[in-house]
Scaffold this motif. Structure first.
Motif: not given
Length: 267
Positions: A99-111
């Motif tokens: 859930v916390a990862v979904s709130f991070i903006s401006g960063v491209r995240i490859d889970l």
């Protein structure tokens, strides 16, 4: 040599294998498999916190994993069943992290890379961190080996020898937290527990002493990493899952071989 990504991946994988295998023996002996799962699932929360506060991924994962280890050690034996406590903490940490990862903006995240590892992307800085962490774990195990074994056998025996079982449990859980942080880049949060447990479980039937079991587990884990890397490169499959699949194959072959030998010896 370190400029070649396959060499970096191989060295990093071997470091993780050598650190995880002897720790995995204690996980098998103490029946702590669920603890490995809980700590590795919490790694995702560490990734999210690291990205939020602009920290290194290793620092974030290590902080959360150490916190998880300390909480489990402190709360165990205080009215909570261990499997219930680990289940609550593991799934809560994983869910909160996602859930916390979904709130991070401006960063491209490859889970996917954090869940299943991205060993081929290991850089030279990552290699130093992985190698240093692995060597620290091995040094700690070498230093506390006798005390950890005694505490694993019996709390009463440990007290009789002047050893505090809870202290040794804390040493073990902190070492497991460190190996989770070190192995995240190699096999990912969801597969770290497999790399801990499978080589140790494979080595158990072939070992008469704890030391031999640890050495055999290290050989099996190293073989799984090196052959898994080559297989993943050749067949173009995900590297972390391929390594664990190969380790599982070794376990299946050893189990079949042992059962076949027992069947033939009884006839």
């Amino acid at each position: 040599m370190l400029d070649d990504f396959m060499w970096r991946a191989t060295i990093a994988g071997i470091f993780v294998a050598l650190a995880a295998a002897p720790l995995g023996c204690f996980v098998v002996w103490r029946r702590m498999a669920y603890f490995g799962d809980a700590t590795s699932h919490a790694a995702i929360l560490g990734v999210a916190l690291a990205l939020m506060f602009n920290l290194s991924i290793f620092a974030g994962v290590l902080t959360v994993a150490l916190t998880m280890a300390a909480c489990v050690t402190l709360l165990s034996g205080r009215g909570y069943a261990m499997d219930t406590l680990l289940g609550v903490m593991a799934h809560s940490a994983l869910a909160i992290g996602l859930v916390a990862v979904s709130f991070i903006s401006g960063v491209r995240i490859d889970l996917t890379a954090y869940l299943f590892g991205d060993i081929l992307a290991v850089g030279q800085d990552d290699l130093w961190i992985i190698g240093g962490g692995a060597l620290l774990i091995l040094a700690l195990l070498f230093w506390r080996w006798s005390a950890l074994l005694t505490a694993t056998l019996s709390d009463e025996l440990a007290y009789a020898n002047g050893i505090q079982p809870r202290r040794e449990q804390l040493v073990l859980t902190l070492s497991l937290a460190l190996v989770v942080a070190v192995a995240l880049k190699v096999v990912g949060a969801l597969l770290i527990a497999a790399l801990l447990i499978i080589p140790a479980a494979t080595a158990r039937p072939f070992s008469r002493t704890p030391e031999i079991m640890a050495l055999v587990a290290m050989c099996i884990a190293t073989l799984a990493v090196t052959l898994g890397l080559r297989a993943a490169y050749y067949f173009d499959t995900p590297t972390g899952p391929t390594i664990v699949t190969l380790a599982a194959g070794f376990f299946a072959l050893s189990t079949l071989g042992i059962n076949a030998f027992r069947y033939l010896s009884q006839r």
